[in-house]
Scaffold this active site. Structure first.
Site: not given
Length: 123
Positions: A45-47, A50, A42
């Site tokens: 993924a978010e890094t 972004s 997670c």
């Protein structure tokens, strides 16, 4: 120290169309059972999403995550994992990115990350 430095995430590629990050899974990334913690997927993924989403914006804006959905498909103990993020939709206020995490050509997880733009100067 930020999370990228703490987890030793390596940035391999950042463009508006594709972001690639790698991470060498070690004991620090594992659950007590010896498997990589799902939160690592997670974070990647978010890094990655972004980073890519911010490539779409001007200097007075940042993209911040508002939702992430992750499906964990294959367990990893150790070794290098690679996260690749690509945009599904880039709108005026929202972006949606798909992120695939792999280990030795094995699909580890897939995530859909939704981000919104936020003014650096404030609301």
């Amino acid at each position: 120290m930020n999370l990228i430095d703490l987890l030793h995430i390596q940035t391999e590629l950042v463009t508006p169309e594709r972001v690639m990050l790698t991470l060498d899974v070690t004991e620090q990334d594992q659950q007590p059972y010896g498997l990589m913690h799902g939160g690592v997927s997670c974070v990647l993924a978010e890094t990655a999403a972004s980073m890519g989403a911010n490539q779409q914006l001007g200097p007075a804006e940042v993209a911040v995550g508002v939702n992430i959905e992750t499906h964990h498909l294959h367990a990893v103990r150790t070794g290098k994992i690679t996260a690749v993020a690509t945009p599904l939709q880039v709108g005026h206020r929202l972006q949606v990115w798909q992120v695939v995490v792999q280990h030795d050509d094995q699909l580890v997880s897939t995530s859909t990350v939704t981000l919104t733009q936020h003014s650096v100067a404030g609301d």
